[in-house]
Design an enzyme around this catalytic site. Sequence first.
Site, PDB file in Angstrom:
ATOM      1  N   LYS A 180      45.396  37.472  50.196  1.00  0.00           N
ATOM      2  CA  LYS A 180      44.965  38.318  49.270  1.00  0.00           C
ATOM      3  C   LYS A 180      45.527  39.727  49.545  1.00  0.00           C
ATOM      4  O   LYS A 180      46.056  39.898  50.465  1.00  0.00           O
ATOM      5  CB  LYS A 180      43.192  38.558  49.296  1.00  0.00           C
ATOM      6  CG  LYS A 180      42.306  37.368  48.972  1.00  0.00           C
ATOM      7  CD  LYS A 180      41.031  37.555  49.392  1.00  0.00           C
ATOM      8  CE  LYS A 180      40.422  38.830  48.683  1.00  0.00           C
ATOM      9  NZ  LYS A 180      40.736  38.981  47.313  1.00  0.00           N
ATOM     10  N   GLU A 218      38.389  44.838  50.817  1.00  0.00           N
ATOM     11  CA  GLU A 218      38.041  43.451  50.512  1.00  0.00           C
ATOM     12  C   GLU A 218      37.519  42.690  51.928  1.00  0.00           C
ATOM     13  O   GLU A 218      36.382  42.284  51.773  1.00  0.00           O
ATOM     14  CB  GLU A 218      38.868  42.686  49.881  1.00  0.00           C
ATOM     15  CG  GLU A 218      39.344  43.122  48.344  1.00  0.00           C
ATOM     16  CD  GLU A 218      40.469  42.368  47.917  1.00  0.00           C
ATOM     17  OE1 GLU A 218      40.703  42.712  46.623  1.00  0.00           O
ATOM     18  OE2 GLU A 218      41.294  41.730  48.558  1.00  0.00           O
TER      19      GLU A 218
END
Length: 225
Positions: free
Chosen positions: A94, A103
Amino acid sequence: MTQDELKQAVARAAIGYVVDGEIIGVGTGSTANFFIDELAAIKHRIKGTVASSEATAARLQGHGIPVFDLNEVDSIAVYIDGADEIDASGAMIKGGGAALTREKIVASVSKSFVCIADGSKLVGTLGKFALPVEVIPMARNAVFRQLAALGGQPKVRVKPGTDEPFVTDNGGHLIDVAGLSITDPVGLENTINGITGVIAVGLFAARGANVCLLGTAEGVKTLSW
Ligand SMILES: O=C[C@H](O)[C@H](O)[C@H](O)COP(=O)(O)O
């Protein structure tokens, strides 16, 4: 179906994982944006959200969805976010959208992680997508050399149209490492976390997804771990 239609389908399916009356962690990126737009329709059912980026916070607030600072929240029922790659064990790359550190933080306090992705994101071995690493700016070149020593081809992410390093929501810089074949995602995550000057690596393996809603031409497939 187009890639956007597949993203929209998984975003809609993710609404089934929203827990009524609770705080929902919300990811960043084009797939997460579709989810935010779906969440708007049921915003009265949740207590609020914690956002993984300034962009996500702005989109949530634009829909009138409450956004809490993580420091105001004890626990998050579920974290819903996209991925650049996901493998058959639920490990992910990611950070293509530069939001990897927040995140990871929001995911770390969430009871479960639901990954929403179009079918192109499922891979046999992680690493075709260059692995993002967020670094403290003064350590950028020092970390760069250590990442090169791991066997990949690091490249500093720049602001579009300039030679200036891209700056994250946290004031960090990003190094994208291409050419890795990540056969031991947890091991590599630990190794890169151990490099002084690294803020976070975009490998989500030690804490991977619990569920992946994968958009395919045959419909939304559910993988779970
Ligand atoms: O930093 C960004 C995030 O990790 C995104 O979840 C990831 O880049 C996937 O984004 P998209 O849904 O736009 O493919």
